[in-house]
Motif scaffolding. Structure first.
Motif, PDB file in Angstrom:
ATOM      1  N   TRP A  40       4.794  13.712   1.260  1.00 38.39           N
ATOM      2  CA  TRP A  40       4.098  12.455   1.527  1.00 38.39           C
ATOM      3  C   TRP A  40       4.775  11.701   2.666  1.00 38.39           C
ATOM      4  O   TRP A  40       4.107  11.244   3.610  1.00 38.39           O
ATOM      5  CB  TRP A  40       4.079  11.611   0.252  1.00 38.39           C
ATOM      6  N   THR A  51       0.701   7.380  -7.020  1.00 34.36           N
ATOM      7  CA  THR A  51       0.157   8.705  -6.745  1.00 34.36           C
ATOM      8  C   THR A  51       1.191   9.791  -6.998  1.00 34.36           C
ATOM      9  O   THR A  51       0.936  10.763  -7.709  1.00 34.36           O
ATOM     10  CB  THR A  51      -0.350   8.794  -5.291  1.00 34.36           C
ATOM     11  N   GLU A  69       2.377   1.578  -3.391  1.00 32.35           N
ATOM     12  CA  GLU A  69       1.388   2.026  -4.369  1.00 32.35           C
ATOM     13  C   GLU A  69       1.151   3.523  -4.247  1.00 32.35           C
ATOM     14  O   GLU A  69       1.053   4.236  -5.255  1.00 32.35           O
ATOM     15  CB  GLU A  69       0.080   1.264  -4.154  1.00 32.35           C
ATOM     16  N   GLU A  70       1.063   4.030  -3.015  1.00 37.10           N
ATOM     17  CA  GLU A  70       0.882   5.469  -2.824  1.00 37.10           C
ATOM     18  C   GLU A  70       2.065   6.255  -3.400  1.00 37.10           C
ATOM     19  O   GLU A  70       1.877   7.270  -4.076  1.00 37.10           O
ATOM     20  CB  GLU A  70       0.733   5.782  -1.332  1.00 37.10           C
ATOM     21  N   LYS A  87       3.504  10.848   6.694  1.00 40.69           N
ATOM     22  CA  LYS A  87       3.510   9.512   7.298  1.00 40.69           C
ATOM     23  C   LYS A  87       4.266   9.525   8.623  1.00 40.69           C
ATOM     24  O   LYS A  87       3.823   8.945   9.624  1.00 40.69           O
ATOM     25  CB  LYS A  87       4.138   8.501   6.346  1.00 40.69           C
ATOM     26  N   THR A 140       0.829  -1.200   0.000  1.00 39.61           N
ATOM     27  CA  THR A 140       0.000   0.000   0.000  1.00 39.61           C
ATOM     28  C   THR A 140       0.863   1.249   0.000  1.00 39.61           C
ATOM     29  O   THR A 140       0.601   2.208  -0.740  1.00 39.61           O
ATOM     30  CB  THR A 140      -0.927   0.001   1.224  1.00 39.61           C
TER      31      THR A 140
END
Length: 378
Positions: A42, A25, A20-21, A46, A17
C-alpha cells in the motif's frame, strides 16, 4: 521546514483518508504477516503515485516469523456459563476447544512444585497491581528543569519528557532478547508440565487488554520455543474467575492461529526526494509501519506513518537542496528489527566496529512514534 510543519498539521491528501486506508483496509500489521506485507505494498503504491524516487525494500531477520489468529474464546463453563473478555498473545500455539479445571498460580516458583498441571488451564498473575492510568500525568508543560535535562543529556532515550518513560538506546534494543533469556527457564517448566493453556490478567486496569509480547517474551524466531495458548484477560474478570476456583470453576479455551514464514514480509520501505544541490546528504523522516495484532494500529503508529507520508509528499513539491528520505520501519514492535538492521548496514554498528555509506551524511533524522496529539513542536 515550513513544508514539513504544514504537512504534519494538514497534509496534502487528507491525512485522515490515508489513515483510514491504512487502518480500516489493511488493519492490524504484525511484523512478518501477510497483513504487514499488504501495508508495505500500500505504501509503495502511494510513493510511486507521488513520484518519489529510489524506492527500496530493506530486509531484516530472515528467521523472524509472523503470526495471526482467527476465532478464539475463553469461557467459563462451571459453576455457570460466561464468555470472558480476552485477547491471545502473539505467537501462541493454536488449540481446539478444550475444557479443563482452573488452577491458580500466584508465583512462578509454585509451578515447579505442582504435579497436577497436565492438561490444566492455569490462571497466573504475573503483574501484581495494574499500571495507574488514571492518576498518571499524560501531558504537562515542560518546566526549566526538564528542558535542562533534555539539553544536557546526549541520548534522548534517557529522558523523561512529558508522557515518555524511555530507556537508554542499547537497553531499548536488547530488552526483548534479555527478557526472553530471563523467562526461558520458566517457559521450559510450563512446557514440561503439559499445561493446556495460560491465562494472565492485563497489566492495565479498566478492561484494557494489553497484549505487548514483552509480557510473555515468546521468541518469534523460526526455531524458537513455543508456549501453549496464552491469553490476556481483563483484570476484573480474572479476579472474578479465580474467586470461583473453590466452587469448581472450569473454563473452555479455543484459539485458531497461524504462523507465517515469509521472508519477503520482513522488510522496511524507503523512498527519496532527491536533493537539487547536495543529493548525497540526507534528511531522514521515519515512522514504524508495523503494529500489534489486537487493534488497527491507528495511534501506534498509523498516525506517525501518515504524518511523515504527508510531509514527504509536500516536500517533493519544493525540491529541497538535500535528499529527503522517508523510511517506514518494519519489525519495530518485536525488537526494533527493521531500524536496527538498516542502521547497522547503512550507518554503522553501535559499537563502532562497522561503518556504512551514510555515516556523516545524515544532517537530521525526524522519527514520529508519539501517538496522536503528542507533538508539541519541532
Amino acid at each position: 521546514m515550513n513544508a514539513l510543519l504544514l504537512a504534519l498539521v494538514l497534509g496534502a491528501q487528507s491525512p485522515h483518508t490515508l489513515l483510514e486506508e491504512l487502518t480500516d483496509t489493511v488493519g492490524a500489521r504484525l511484523a512478518g504477516t501477510p497483513a504487514y506485507e499488504r501495508s508495505v505494498n500500500w505504501a509503495e503504491k502511494k510513493f510511486r503515485a507521488w513520484g518519489l524516487e529510489n524506492i527500496q525494500r530493506h530486509p531484516f531477520r530472515p528467521d523472524h516469523i509472523g503470526w495471526s489468529s482467527g476465532r478464539f474464546h475463553v469461557r467459563l463453563t462451571e459453576p455457570q456459563h460466561k464468555m470472558l473478555q480476552v485477547q491471545p498473545i502473539a505467537w501462541s500455539k493454536p488449540i481446539p476447544a478444550t475444557e479443563g479445571p482452573v488452577v491458580v498460580i500466584k508465583r512462578r516458583a509454585d509451578l515447579e512444585a505442582r504435579d497436577d498441571l497436565q492438561g490444566a488451564i492455569v490462571f497466573i498473575d504475573l503483574f501484581g497491581s495494574p499500571d495507574d492510568l488514571v492518576s498518571r500525568i499524560l501531558s504537562r508543560r515542560l518546566d526549566d528543569e526538564v528542558l535542562g535535562r533534555a539539553r544536557d543529556t546526549p541520548d534522548p532515550n534517557d529522558l523523561i519528557i512529558g508522557y515518555h518513560i524511555r530507556r537508554p538506546t542499547m537497553q531499548a534494543i536488547t530488552r526483548r532478547s534479555e527478557a526472553a533469556k530471563r523467562f526461558e527457564p520458566w517457559n521450559e517448566v510450563v512446557r514440561r508440565k503439559g499445561i493446556a493453556a495460560l491465562v494472565a490478567p492485563s497489566s492495565y486496569p479498566n478492561g484494557i487488554l494489553r497484549t505487548d509480547s514483552i509480557l510473555f517474551p515468546i521468541l518469534a524466531d523460526r526455531d524458537g520455543p513455543r508456549l501453549p495458548p496464552t491469553f490476556i484477560m481483563a483484570r476484573d474478570e480474572f479476579a472474578w474467575v479465580t474467586r470461583r476456583v473453590e466452587a469448581g470453576a472450569k473454563v473452555e479455551v479455543a484459539l485458531d492461529a497461524q504462523f507465517h514464514d515469509r521472508t519477503e514480509a520482513n522488510v522496511s520501505l524507503s523512498a527519496d526526494v532527491i536533493g537539487t544541490e547536495k543529493p548525497n546528504e540526507y534528511v531522514i523522516l521515519s515512522a514504524h509501519l508495523d503494529s500489534w495484532h489486537t487493534g488497527t494500529g491507528a495511534i501506534d503508529n498509523g498516525s506517525g506513518v501518515v504524518a511523515m507520508m504527508g510531509a514527504i509528499r509536500e516536500i517533493a513539491k519544493k525540491r529541497p537542496k538535500r535528499t529527503v528520505r522517508l523510511i517506514l520501519w518494519g519489525g519495530h514492535e518485536v525488537g526494533f528489527l527493521g531500524s536496527h538492521a538498516y542502521v547497522s548496514k547503512n550507518v554503522g554498528t553501535l559499537d563502532g566496529k562497522s561503518k556504512g555509506p551514510l555515516l556523516n551524511r545524515v544532517s537530521a533524522l525526524l522519527n514520529q512514534d508519539n501517538g496522536a496529539g503528542r507533538s508539541r513542536g519541532l
